[in-house]
Write an enzyme that holds these catalytic residues in place. Structure first.
Site, PDB file in Angstrom:
ATOM      1  N   GLN A  89       1.956  -6.073  -3.216  1.00 25.85           N
ATOM      2  CA  GLN A  89       2.440  -6.221  -1.829  1.00 25.85           C
ATOM      3  C   GLN A  89       3.735  -5.424  -1.628  1.00 25.85           C
ATOM      4  O   GLN A  89       3.929  -4.429  -2.306  1.00 25.85           O
ATOM      5  CB  GLN A  89       2.638  -7.708  -1.471  1.00 25.85           C
ATOM      6  CG  GLN A  89       1.345  -8.501  -1.313  1.00 25.85           C
ATOM      7  CD  GLN A  89       0.668  -8.887  -2.610  1.00 25.85           C
ATOM      8  OE1 GLN A  89       1.286  -9.458  -3.479  1.00 25.85           O
ATOM      9  NE2 GLN A  89      -0.593  -8.577  -2.742  1.00 25.85           N
ATOM     10  N   LYS A  97       1.850   2.152  -5.059  1.00 26.30           N
ATOM     11  CA  LYS A  97       2.384   1.596  -6.320  1.00 26.30           C
ATOM     12  C   LYS A  97       1.441   1.886  -7.489  1.00 26.30           C
ATOM     13  O   LYS A  97       1.873   2.253  -8.576  1.00 26.30           O
ATOM     14  CB  LYS A  97       2.583   0.070  -6.184  1.00 26.30           C
ATOM     15  CG  LYS A  97       3.575  -0.327  -5.093  1.00 26.30           C
ATOM     16  CD  LYS A  97       3.656  -1.822  -4.927  1.00 26.30           C
ATOM     17  CE  LYS A  97       2.412  -2.462  -4.361  1.00 26.30           C
ATOM     18  NZ  LYS A  97       2.092  -2.088  -2.969  1.00 26.30           N
ATOM     19  N   ASP A 119       0.803  -1.219   0.000  1.00 23.25           N
ATOM     20  CA  ASP A 119       0.000   0.000   0.000  1.00 23.25           C
ATOM     21  C   ASP A 119       0.840   1.274   0.000  1.00 23.25           C
ATOM     22  O   ASP A 119       0.433   2.307   0.537  1.00 23.25           O
ATOM     23  CB  ASP A 119      -0.955   0.019   1.220  1.00 23.25           C
ATOM     24  CG  ASP A 119      -1.876  -1.188   1.226  1.00 23.25           C
ATOM     25  OD1 ASP A 119      -2.219  -1.658   0.137  1.00 23.25           O
ATOM     26  OD2 ASP A 119      -2.244  -1.646   2.326  1.00 23.25           O
ATOM     27  N   GLY A 124      -4.580  -4.275  -3.695  1.00 27.24           N
ATOM     28  CA  GLY A 124      -5.562  -3.245  -4.015  1.00 27.24           C
ATOM     29  C   GLY A 124      -4.769  -2.023  -4.430  1.00 27.24           C
ATOM     30  O   GLY A 124      -4.098  -1.409  -3.599  1.00 27.24           O
ATOM     31  N   HIS A 125      -4.762  -1.710  -5.703  1.00 26.80           N
ATOM     32  CA  HIS A 125      -3.949  -0.606  -6.221  1.00 26.80           C
ATOM     33  C   HIS A 125      -4.863   0.530  -6.655  1.00 26.80           C
ATOM     34  O   HIS A 125      -5.717   0.349  -7.523  1.00 26.80           O
ATOM     35  CB  HIS A 125      -3.079  -1.095  -7.386  1.00 26.80           C
ATOM     36  CG  HIS A 125      -2.074  -2.133  -6.967  1.00 26.80           C
ATOM     37  ND1 HIS A 125      -1.212  -2.748  -7.827  1.00 26.80           N
ATOM     38  CD2 HIS A 125      -1.790  -2.644  -5.740  1.00 26.80           C
ATOM     39  CE1 HIS A 125      -0.441  -3.592  -7.156  1.00 26.80           C
ATOM     40  NE2 HIS A 125      -0.779  -3.553  -5.882  1.00 26.80           N
TER      41      HIS A 125
HETATM   42  P1  GDP Z   1      -0.741   0.321  -3.514  1.00 27.80           P
HETATM   43  O1  GDP Z   1      -1.341  -0.952  -3.038  1.00 27.80           O
HETATM   44  O2  GDP Z   1       0.732   0.382  -3.275  1.00 27.80           O
HETATM   45  O3  GDP Z   1      -1.096   0.634  -4.935  1.00 27.80           O
HETATM   46  O4  GDP Z   1      -1.384   1.474  -2.609  1.00 27.80           O
HETATM   47  P2  GDP Z   1      -2.952   1.641  -2.217  1.00 27.80           P
HETATM   48  O5  GDP Z   1      -3.674   2.144  -3.403  1.00 27.80           O
HETATM   49  O6  GDP Z   1      -3.452   0.429  -1.547  1.00 27.80           O
HETATM   50  O7  GDP Z   1      -2.839   2.732  -1.092  1.00 27.80           O
HETATM   51  C1  GDP Z   1      -2.252   3.973  -1.314  1.00 27.80           C
HETATM   52  C2  GDP Z   1      -3.253   5.077  -1.001  1.00 27.80           C
HETATM   53  O8  GDP Z   1      -2.590   6.301  -0.984  1.00 27.80           O
HETATM   54  C3  GDP Z   1      -4.347   5.220  -2.039  1.00 27.80           C
HETATM   55  O9  GDP Z   1      -5.523   5.646  -1.393  1.00 27.80           O
HETATM   56  C4  GDP Z   1      -3.803   6.323  -2.956  1.00 27.80           C
HETATM   57  O10 GDP Z   1      -4.828   7.024  -3.635  1.00 27.80           O
HETATM   58  C5  GDP Z   1      -3.120   7.190  -1.961  1.00 27.80           C
HETATM   59  N1  GDP Z   1      -1.972   7.954  -2.439  1.00 27.80           N
HETATM   60  C6  GDP Z   1      -0.965   7.564  -3.258  1.00 27.80           C
HETATM   61  N2  GDP Z   1      -0.004   8.524  -3.328  1.00 27.80           N
HETATM   62  C7  GDP Z   1      -0.423   9.532  -2.544  1.00 27.80           C
HETATM   63  C8  GDP Z   1       0.147  10.787  -2.168  1.00 27.80           C
HETATM   64  O11 GDP Z   1       1.241  11.165  -2.555  1.00 27.80           O
HETATM   65  N3  GDP Z   1      -0.578  11.556  -1.290  1.00 27.80           N
HETATM   66  C9  GDP Z   1      -1.791  11.171  -0.811  1.00 27.80           C
HETATM   67  N4  GDP Z   1      -2.412  11.972   0.029  1.00 27.80           N
HETATM   68  N5  GDP Z   1      -2.335   9.999  -1.134  1.00 27.80           N
HETATM   69  C10 GDP Z   1      -1.664   9.180  -1.978  1.00 27.80           C
HETATM   70  P1  IMO Z   2      -0.891  -4.186  -2.205  1.00 24.45           P
HETATM   71  O1  IMO Z   2      -0.471  -4.756  -3.534  1.00 24.45           O
HETATM   72  C1  IMO Z   2      -0.940  -4.528   2.127  1.00 24.45           C
HETATM   73  C2  IMO Z   2      -0.929  -8.599   3.795  1.00 24.45           C
HETATM   74  C3  IMO Z   2      -2.176  -8.995   4.550  1.00 24.45           C
HETATM   75  C4  IMO Z   2      -1.566  -9.937   5.576  1.00 24.45           C
HETATM   76  C5  IMO Z   2      -0.487 -10.650   4.767  1.00 24.45           C
HETATM   77  C6  IMO Z   2      -0.915 -11.993   4.207  1.00 24.45           C
HETATM   78  O2  IMO Z   2      -2.179  -3.461  -2.255  1.00 24.45           O
HETATM   79  O3  IMO Z   2       0.220  -3.398  -1.597  1.00 24.45           O
HETATM   80  P2  IMO Z   2      -2.493 -12.686   2.199  1.00 24.45           P
HETATM   81  O4  IMO Z   2      -3.943 -12.424   1.939  1.00 24.45           O
HETATM   82  O5  IMO Z   2      -1.586 -12.177   1.142  1.00 24.45           O
HETATM   83  O6  IMO Z   2      -2.217 -14.130   2.509  1.00 24.45           O
HETATM   84  O7  IMO Z   2      -2.168 -11.873   3.547  1.00 24.45           O
HETATM   85  O8  IMO Z   2      -0.161  -9.779   3.705  1.00 24.45           O
HETATM   86  N1  IMO Z   2      -1.153  -8.107   2.420  1.00 24.45           N
HETATM   87  C7  IMO Z   2      -1.117  -6.812   2.062  1.00 24.45           C
HETATM   88  N2  IMO Z   2      -0.958  -5.700   2.813  1.00 24.45           N
HETATM   89  N3  IMO Z   2      -1.053  -4.436   0.804  1.00 24.45           N
HETATM   90  C8  IMO Z   2      -1.196  -5.536   0.034  1.00 24.45           C
HETATM   91  O9  IMO Z   2      -1.180  -5.489  -1.323  1.00 24.45           O
HETATM   92  C9  IMO Z   2      -1.272  -6.794   0.672  1.00 24.45           C
HETATM   93  N4  IMO Z   2      -1.422  -8.064   0.236  1.00 24.45           N
HETATM   94  C10 IMO Z   2      -1.335  -8.852   1.305  1.00 24.45           C
HETATM   95  O10 IMO Z   2      -2.792  -7.882   5.152  1.00 24.45           O
HETATM   96  O11 IMO Z   2      -0.916  -9.210   6.578  1.00 24.45           O
HETATM   97 MG    MG Z   3      -2.878  -1.609  -1.785  1.00 23.35          MG
END
Ligand code: GDP
Ligand code: IMO
Ligand code: MG
Length: 428
Positions: free
Chosen positions: A223, A16, A13, A40-41
Site C-alpha cells: 500500500q 514498489k 501502486d 499487487g506488486h
Molecule cells: P506496487 O504495488 O507499488 O508494486 O505497484 P504495481 O505493480 O501495482 O503497479 C506499478 C505498475 O507500474 C506495474 O505495472 C509496473 O510494472 C509498472 N512500472 C513500475 N515502474 C515503472 C516504470 O518506471 N515505468 C513504467 N512504464 N512502468 C513501471
Molecule cells: P499495493 O501494495 C493501491 C486501497 C483500496 C481502497 C483502500 C482500502 O499494490 O500498492 P482494502 O482492501 O485495503 O481494505 O482497501 O485501499 N488499496 C490499495 N490501493 N495499491 C494497494 O496495494 C492497495 N491496497 C489497498 O483500493 O481504496
Molecule cells: Mg500494486
C-alpha cells in the site's frame, strides 16, 4: 544497521514491486510487514512478469529469503496458489516462510468486506474486497485466528466456535444472509494448517538472527503512506500501517536496525478506490496517462484515478516516514508531454492550506496550486544513466526532490529490472 525499508509514498501502486526486485540482488532477505492480498506488486525481469500479492518481491533471486511477517494478514489459498504458480514457472520458493503470528483472512472476512461495502452505498471505501479490513478488525478486537492456530486444532476449535457465533449473528441478523457452517470452516482450517505447516516459523527470530549476523534485509512495504490507517486520508484508507512504524511492529524488529527508508513515488499520482485526491485530473490528460500507462489495478483490475505529482502530499509522506531517499518511477510515462505540472500547494475556503490536512472534508475541498514545467521531446524510457535524461526531465526530477525535501536515489524508466537509473548508492 543492515535493514532497508521500501515504502509506498503515495496511494499505493508506486512500483514498489519493481524496485524491490531491483534492490533484492544486494540483500539476503525480503520481508513483508503489513497488508494482505489487497497488495499487487508487479515484478518484470528475465524470468518473466509476476503479479505478487503475498509472496515478497525478491523471490526471483535464488537464495534470498522471502518472509511474510506477523503484521501481514494471510489468505492461505491465495498464498498457496501464488507459490504453486511460481513453482510452475521455475522460481525457487524453498526459502519462503510465514509468521506463526500472522493473522488469517477467514472466509467470513471476505464475505463481510463485500457486505459492509454494499451497505456503505455511495460512501463505500472502494476496498479490494479481499477481507483485509475485517481481518485487521478482528486482530485488534482480539478475535482473530492466527497462522499458528491452524496448526493446533484443539485450541483452534473453541476459538473458532466463539468467533463464528458473533460473525454468523452479524451475517444473518444484520445482513440477512446465510450462516457459515462451523464444521466446514473447521475442516478448511485444518486443511490450511497442513498446507502451511512447512512454511510456518517464528519469523521474528529469523529476521533478528539475520540482522545480528549483519545480513542485509529489505523491508517490503505494501500500500502507501496516504492509505495508512493513522496517517492516511481516513476513513478512505486501508486497515494497516504501511508507513515505517508498521515495519517494526509488523516484524518484531527495533528501529535502530533500519539504516535507510526509501519512499517510492510515481512521477505523477494515482489512486484506486474512493477518497480525496487534490491533484486529480478528471480530463483528457488524465485519461491519456491512464491509457498510456495502463493504469488499471494489479489486484482488482479497476481503473486507477490519475493526477499530477502532489508535492504537498509528498512532503507529508517524507515527514511521516523520515525518508532517507526517494525513488521516482514511471518517469517515462511523462515523455512527450508539452508541459507537466506539479501540485505545490492547496487552497480551500479562500485560504492557503499549509499542510496535508487530517480533516478529510477539508482535504476534499482542497484545490491544487499548480506549477507548470516544460516537457521533454527526447525519451527517458529505458534510460539507465542520468546522463541519458533530457535536461527538462532532469529539472523536473530536481524540482520534485526540492519540494519533497529528500534526494532522488533511484529513477525508474520502465517496468523491467534493467530499466533503472541508480543515482546514488542505496544499499552499500
Ligand atoms: P506496487 O504495488 O507499488 O508494486 O505497484 P504495481 O505493480 O501495482 O503497479 C506499478 C505498475 O507500474 C506495474 O505495472 C509496473 O510494472 C509498472 N512500472 C513500475 N515502474 C515503472 C516504470 O518506471 N515505468 C513504467 N512504464 N512502468 C513501471
Ligand atoms: P499495493 O501494495 C493501491 C486501497 C483500496 C481502497 C483502500 C482500502 O499494490 O500498492 P482494502 O482492501 O485495503 O481494505 O482497501 O485501499 N488499496 C490499495 N490501493 N495499491 C494497494 O496495494 C492497495 N491496497 C489497498 O483500493 O481504496
Ligand atoms: Mg500494486
Amino acid at each position: 544497521m543492515p535493514a532497508y525499508a521500501v515504502i509506498g509514498g503515495q496511494w499505493g501502486d508506486e512500483g514498489k514491486g519493481k524496485i524491490i526486485d531491483y534492490l533484492a540482488e544486494r540483500v539476503d532477505a525480503v520481508v513483508r510487514f503489513a497488508g494482505g492480498n489487497n497488495a499487487g506488486h508487479t515484478v518484470v525481469n528475465d524470468s518473466g512478469t509476476f503479479q505478487l500479492h503475498l509472496v515478497p518481491s525478491g523471490i526471483c533471486w535464488k537464495g534470498v529469503y522471502g518472509i511474510i511477517g506477523n503484521g501481514v494478514v494471510v489468505s492461505p489459498d491465495v498464498l498457496m496458489n501464488e507459490l504453486q504458480e511460481l513453482d510452475r514457472r521455475g522460481v525457487d520458493t524453498s526459502n519462503l516462510y510465514v509468521s506463526e503470528r500472522a493473522h488469517v483472512i477467514m472466509p467470513y472476512h471476505v464475505l463481510l468486506d463485500g457486505l459492509e461495502e454494499e451497505a456503505r452505498g455511495e460512501d463505500a471505501i472502494g476496498t479490494t474486497g479481499r477481507g483485509v479490513g475485517p481481518a485487521y478488525l478482528d486482530k485488534v478486537g482480539r478475535a482473530g485466528i492466527r497462522v499458528g492456530d491452524l496448526l493446533d486444532p484443539e485450541s483452534l476449535a473453541p476459538r473458532l466456535k466463539q468467533t463464528l457465533k458473533f460473525k454468523n449473528a452479524l451475517i444473518t441478523k444484520i445482513y440477512g444472509r446465510e450462516a457459515l457452517s462451523e464444521d466446514e470452516l473447521m475442516a478448511t482450517c485444518l486443511e490450511w494448517g497442513e498446507m502451511l505447516r512447512p512454511y510456518v516459523r517464528a519469523t521474528e527470530e529469523i529476521v533478528r538472527d539475520l540482522l545480528d549476523q549483519d545480513k542485509k534485509v529489505l523491508l517490503e512495504g505494501a500500500q502507501g503512506t496516504l492509505l495508512d490507517i493513522d496517517h492516511g486520508s481516513y476513513p478512505f484508507v486501508t486497515s494497516s500501517s504501511p508507513t515505517i512504524g508498521g515495519a517494526c511492529t509488523g516484524l518484531g524488529i527495533d528501529p535502530h536496525c533500519i539504516a535507510g527508508v526509501l519512499g517510492v513515488f510515481k512521477a505523477y499520482s494515482t489512486r484506486v478506490g474512493s477518497g480525496p485526491m487534490p491533484s486529480e485530473l478528471n480530463d483528457s490528460i488524465g485519461d491519456g496517462i491512464r491509457e498510456k500507462a495502463q493504469e488499471f489495478g494489479t489486484t482488482t483490475g479497476r481503473a486507477r484515478r490519475i493526477g499530477w505529482f502532489d508535492a504537498v502530499a509528498g512532503k507529508y509522506s517524507r515527514l511521516v516516514n523520515g525518508f532517507t531517499g526517494m525513488v521516482l518511477t514511471r518517469l517515462d510515462i511523462l515523455d512527450g508531454f508539452s508541459s507537466v505540472k506539479i501540485c505545490i500547494g492547496y487552497r480551500a475556503d479562500g485560504k492557503v492550506v499549509e499542510r496535508f490536512p487530517a480533516n478529510t472534508g477539508l482535504l476534499a475541498r482542497c484545490e491544487p496550486v499548480w506549477e507548470e514545467h516544460p516537457g521533454w521531446d527526447q525519451p527517458t524510457a529505458s534510460a539507465t544513466s542520468i546522463s541519458q535524461l533530457p535536461e527538462n526531465a532532469l529539472k523536473y526530477v530536481k524540482r520534485i526532490e526540492e519540494l519533497v525535501g529528500c534526494p532522488v536515489q533511484i529513477i525508474s524508466t520502465g517496468p523491467s529490472r534493467a530499466e533503472t537509473i541508480l543515482v546514488e548508492t542505496v544499499i552499500p
